[in-house]
Design an enzyme around this catalytic site. Structure first.
Site, PDB file in Angstrom:
ATOM      1  N   ASP A  53      37.162  51.475  17.339  1.00 31.46           N
ATOM      2  CA  ASP A  53      37.470  52.898  17.376  1.00 31.46           C
ATOM      3  C   ASP A  53      36.895  53.611  16.147  1.00 31.46           C
ATOM      4  O   ASP A  53      37.037  53.123  15.018  1.00 31.46           O
ATOM      5  CB  ASP A  53      38.978  53.103  17.419  1.00 31.46           C
TER       6      ASP A  53
ATOM      7  N   ASP B 110      37.370  55.462  22.063  1.00 32.39           N
ATOM      8  CA  ASP B 110      37.996  56.325  21.052  1.00 32.39           C
ATOM      9  C   ASP B 110      36.960  56.875  20.080  1.00 32.39           C
ATOM     10  O   ASP B 110      37.043  56.683  18.872  1.00 32.39           O
ATOM     11  CB  ASP B 110      39.108  55.581  20.318  1.00 32.39           C
TER      12      ASP B 110
ATOM     13  N   ASN C 189      41.574  55.663  25.398  1.00 32.84           N
ATOM     14  CA  ASN C 189      42.656  56.544  25.828  1.00 32.84           C
ATOM     15  C   ASN C 189      42.475  57.965  25.308  1.00 32.84           C
ATOM     16  O   ASN C 189      42.864  58.931  25.965  1.00 32.84           O
ATOM     17  CB  ASN C 189      44.011  55.990  25.375  1.00 32.84           C
ATOM     18  N   HIS C 190      41.839  58.138  24.151  1.00 37.69           N
ATOM     19  CA  HIS C 190      41.691  59.487  23.600  1.00 37.69           C
ATOM     20  C   HIS C 190      40.658  60.305  24.360  1.00 37.69           C
ATOM     21  O   HIS C 190      40.802  61.534  24.467  1.00 37.69           O
ATOM     22  CB  HIS C 190      41.364  59.414  22.109  1.00 37.69           C
TER      23      HIS C 190
END
Length: 498
Positions: free
Chosen positions: A203, A239, A274-275
């Site tokens: 990330d 991410d 997920n972001h």
């Protein structure tokens, strides 16, 4: 897929389908008049096709094109078939939406079926014959619907263009935009051949400088941000967005390397975290003020002429949500909504998961349930489940489908932390679940991000999972590391000591 409402009724027939409107042309029908009656009867369930009638024919059409898609013909064929399959599913859903609604619904279905006489194509009924079950007529209707069908009302992610200006001639090919998007982003392969060297980076959360440090420590990025990794394969596990101000710089750099690497035999795979999905759903909890401001720069994909993406229709849920936002948030929301400019870029260049050789990469983690285990007959399993997951996500990003069920919830592949827990034992239920997932995919290890490992990259479950989110972004202050995997399976931690 959208269509501009028409004020010139004489140019076509307004057809209600699941709460939406289709504009059908008035060209010559390929079928004799009695076939129109057969189509109407099939649609209403009064003859030929029985209770399912036209709905069954459309479902069969969807199945047929799906099988053709699975055969993986040329890239252009796959894109075209993907569009037809999508329209067939939408058409079936639209007919189902008006089924069983009494006499009024049956009359509406007859109108839908009779609109096939203006399709001007569709094939399947050559020689002037009509079929008892309405199949050929359904093919004609499908031909009319392609390019003319507005998705049903339940497809809340679809944005419709604004009504036409007075005197403006509406387009009769509203599917051009959807077709262009699907053609510009064909399904990417799920599995890639082994590589002599794989570099995986975790990330980066809006910190392009940290990403550059990691890539240079891995000797794949040169001083002018050029690819110098040769035949190496780079995987960034998601991410890219949130928590930092350099989000678009990160995407630009990764996509630039994605274009350059193949010239020297390498490859770059960019995954979604997920972001990224949160931003597409307008969840901006972790966006910095600089992150909002960055999307006011009209460069690259946000230039006024880039793709000429339509703005949301005033009645769409996205229009209402964006209109309710403060002005400084709207440019980001427009770019990252389903079908937005940046989201369209992501749709053509990213995936949820990818396999390189004997290693699978995903942001959070893949559980057996994500891969079809225990799903029953007809449910894709293993690699096929991954392909369906990636395809469903791509359609959602393009704004032509809803978010896939497998990507919802806190245990989805982009949110799962099952394999990133501290002190994970080899005989734990999590490691057992990991083993099942690896077996379903016929791979030896999984590489995940999502959960910061502040002490650096770590392994668990006897080396079958590697956790590579080291919190390298400035927002976390962790160490900058990358993971290297040789073809033999031997792994190395590449740490930036600067």
């Amino acid at each position: 897929m959208a269509v501009a409402p028409s004020r010139r009724v004489r140019r076509g027939v307004g057809v209600g389908v699941g709460g939406a409107t289709a504009i059908v042309g008035t060209r010559h029908s390929p079928f004799p008049p009695r076939c129109h009656d057969a189509a109407a009867a099939a649609a209403s369930g009064d003859g030929g096709g029985g209770d399912n009638g036209l709905l069954g024919s459309l479902a069969a059409a969807s199945t047929a094109v799906g099988a053709h898609l699975a055969a993986r013909q040329t890239e252009a064929d796959r894109s075209a078939v993907a569009l037809v399959a999508l329209v067939a599913r939408r058409a079936a859903a639209g007919v189902a939406g008006v089924a069983g609604g009494g006499a009024a619904a049956r009359r509406q279905q007859r109108v839908v079926a009779s609109s096939a006489r203006g399709s001007g194509g569709g094939g399947g009924g050559g020689g002037g014959r009509c079929t008892a079950d309405g199949t050929a007529e359904a093919a004609a209707l499908l031909g009319a619907l392609i390019g003319h069908l507005v998705p049903p009302a339940y497809a809340k992610n679809v944005d419709l263009p604004a009504p036409p200006r007075r005197g403006h001639r509406p387009s009769t090919s509203p599917s051009v935009d959807a077709e262009r998007l699907l053609r510009s982003s064909p399904d990417l392969p799920v599995r890639y051949p082994p590589a002599e060297r794989i570099v995986a980076v975790g990330d980066v959360h809006g910190d392009a400088d940290a990403l550059r440090r990691a890539l240079r420590s891995a000797a794949v990025l040169g001083p002018r941000d050029e690819w110098v990794g040769g035949k190496a394969v780079l995987v960034q596990v998601g991410d890219q967005l949130d928590r930092g101000p350099q989000e678009r710089d990160i995407l630009d750099l990764l996509f630039k390397l994605q274009d350059e690497a193949p010239r020297s035999g390498g490859a770059v795979h960019v995954l979604l975290g997920n972001h990224e999905l949160m931003n597409v759903e307008m969840d901006f909890r972790y966006v910095t003020m600089a992150g909002f401001g960055d999307f006011r720069r009209r460069t690259g994909e946000l230039s006024p002429s880039a793709g000429r993406r339509p703005t949301p229709h005033p009645q769409s849920v996205w229009a209402k949500s964006i209109r309710a936002m403060p002005a400084y948030m709207r440019p980001r929301a427009m770019a990252l909504r389903p079908g937005g400019a940046t989201t369209t870029r992501l749709a053509g260049r990213t995936q949820i998961a990818v396999i390189v050789g004997d290693t699978v990469f995903v942001h959070g983690g893949l559980r057996p349930s994500h891969l079809g285990a225990g799903g029953g007959k007809g449910v894709p399993v293993g690699e096929a489940a991954l392909a369906a997951m990636n395809r469903g996500c791509r359609e959602w990003l393009l704004g032509v489908a809803e978010k896939p069920a497998v990507l919802r919830g806190g245990s989805s592949p982009v949110w799962s932390r099952h394999y990133s827990r501290v002190g994970l034992k080899s005989d734990s239920p999590e490691c057992s679940s990991l083993g099942q997932s690896l077996k379903l995919l016929n791979v030896k290890r999984m590489v995940v991000g999502h959960t910061p490992q502040m002490a650096g990259i770590s392994g668990a479950c006897d080396g079958r999972v590697w956790r590579i989110d080291t919190g390298m972004a400035k927002a976390y202050g962790g160490m900058t590391e990358a993971l290297e995997i040789e073809r033999s399976g031997k792994s190395f931690f590449l740490q930036c000591l600067a």
